[in-house]
Write a protein that holds these residues in place. Structure first.
Motif, mmCIF file in Angstrom:
data_model
loop_
_atom_site.group_PDB
_atom_site.id
_atom_site.type_symbol
_atom_site.label_atom_id
_atom_site.label_comp_id
_atom_site.label_asym_id
_atom_site.label_seq_id
_atom_site.Cartn_x
_atom_site.Cartn_y
_atom_site.Cartn_z
ATOM 1 N N CYS A 105 0.587 -1.251 0.140
ATOM 2 C CA CYS A 105 -0.003 -0.163 0.251
ATOM 3 C C CYS A 105 0.641 1.276 -0.068
ATOM 4 O O CYS A 105 0.764 2.300 -0.713
ATOM 5 C CB CYS A 105 -1.074 0.095 1.107
ATOM 6 S SG CYS A 105 -1.985 -1.226 1.014
ATOM 7 N N GLN A 164 -2.192 -6.762 2.889
ATOM 8 C CA GLN A 164 -2.144 -5.174 2.917
ATOM 9 C C GLN A 164 -3.132 -4.771 1.907
ATOM 10 O O GLN A 164 -3.724 -3.807 1.885
ATOM 11 C CB GLN A 164 -0.674 -4.854 2.590
ATOM 12 C CG GLN A 164 0.282 -5.380 3.871
ATOM 13 C CD GLN A 164 1.676 -5.183 3.316
ATOM 14 O OE1 GLN A 164 1.965 -5.146 2.070
ATOM 15 N NE2 GLN A 164 2.558 -5.239 4.362
ATOM 16 N N TYR A 165 -3.106 -5.350 0.582
ATOM 17 C CA TYR A 165 -3.807 -4.753 -0.747
ATOM 18 C C TYR A 165 -5.243 -4.600 -0.401
ATOM 19 O O TYR A 165 -5.725 -3.683 -0.823
ATOM 20 C CB TYR A 165 -3.218 -5.760 -1.845
ATOM 21 C CG TYR A 165 -3.767 -5.303 -3.039
ATOM 22 C CD1 TYR A 165 -3.774 -4.092 -3.864
ATOM 23 C CD2 TYR A 165 -4.703 -6.192 -3.991
ATOM 24 C CE1 TYR A 165 -4.402 -3.736 -5.004
ATOM 25 C CE2 TYR A 165 -5.169 -5.884 -5.205
ATOM 26 C CZ TYR A 165 -5.114 -4.705 -5.608
ATOM 27 O OH TYR A 165 -5.669 -4.176 -6.572
ATOM 28 N N CYS A 174 -6.321 -1.284 1.121
ATOM 29 C CA CYS A 174 -6.037 -0.138 0.595
ATOM 30 C C CYS A 174 -6.804 -0.076 -0.869
ATOM 31 O O CYS A 174 -6.671 0.749 -1.701
ATOM 32 C CB CYS A 174 -4.726 0.328 0.572
ATOM 33 S SG CYS A 174 -3.422 -1.009 -0.375
#
Length: 202
Positions: A30, A184-185, A188
Motif C-alpha cells: 500500500c 495489505q492490498y 487499501c
C-alpha cells in the motif's frame, strides 16, 4: 535558461535518483502504491492482461530487485578479491535475462525497457501466464510460479529445482510475501481505485 557546470550535474543527479530510487517502504504494498501511483496502474493492467494477481507480481519484483530499476546480479570474485564477470545478463526490476526479454518483446511486438517498471511488471505477468499455460501452475501460486521463473518452464517440468534447497526456500519466501501483500492490498484497494478528485474528499 541553460544550466551549466555543477548546476547541470546536480539536476541530472536529482532526476536520476527520482527515476531509479525505490519507494520508501518496499515491505508494504500500500505504501509502495501511495508513493508510485503509476505503478498501481501498471500492476493492475498486468493483472487484467495476463491474469496474474497484483500481489503476486509485486512479490516477484520485491524478491528479484527490491524495486531497484537497474539491479544486476553481484559480480563473481576472482581469487576472492578481484571483481569478475556477472553470473548472468539479468537486469532491471524483474531481473530478466537478455534472451527471455527478447522473447517477450517478440510476443508483444514492440520494444520495452527492463528498467521501466510498467514494462518489467508486464514481463512478469507474461512469463507467469506462460507458466500457467505450459505447466498448469495456478496464477496465485507464487511459490511454484517462482520456481518456473527461475528454472525456466522446461526446467520446472523436469523438477530441476528439487535438489536446490535454497531455491525452494526462496520460492516459499516469495509466497509469504505475496500473501502479506495480498492482506495489505485488501486494506487499501478501494482507496487506490479512487481517482484524484475523489481522493480530495477522502
Amino acid at each position: 535558461m541553460i544550466l551549466r557546470g555543477s548546476a547541470a550535474l546536480a539536476v541530472a543527479a536529482l532526476l536520476s535518483s527520482c527515476v531509479s530510487s525505490p519507494p520508501r517502504d518496499v515491505a508494504d504494498v500500500c505504501s509502495i502504491f501511495e508513493d508510485r501511483r503509476s505503478w498501481y496502474k501498471a500492476a493492475k493492467s498486468t493483472e487484467e492482461r495476463w491474469g496474474v494477481p497484483v500481489p503476486v507480481s509485486m512479490a516477484f519484483v520485491y524478491h528479484e530487485s527490491s524495486f531497484h530499476s537497474r539491479a544486476k546480479p553481484p559480480r563473481t570474485k576472482i581469487l576472492w578479491i578481484i571483481p569478475g564477470p556477472r553470473p548472468s545478463s539479468a537486469f532491471g526490476y524483474a531481473q530478466a535475462l537478455d534472451t527471455t526479454w527478447s522473447d517477450y518483446e517478440g510476443t508483444i511486438g514492440e520494444r520495452a525497457r527492463r528498467n521501466n517498471f510498467g514494462d518489467a511488471i508486464d514481463f512478469i505477468g507474461w512469463y507467469n501466464a506462460n507458466s500457467y499455460r505450459m505447466n498448469n501452475i495456478p496464477q496465485h501460486d507464487a511459490a511454484n510460479l517462482y520456481l518456473a521463473y527461475h528454472e525456466g518452464n522446461g526446467g520446472y517440468s523436469r523438477a530441476t529445482y528439487a535438489d536446490k534447497a535454497w531455491l525452494v526456500s526462496k520460492a516459499n519466501q516469495v509466497q509469504e510475501t505475496a500473501s502479506r501483500f495480498q492482506y495489505q492490498y485488501e486494506g487499501c484497494r478501494v482507496e487506490l481505485e479512487k481517482n484524484w478528485f475523489l481522493r480530495l474528499f477522502s
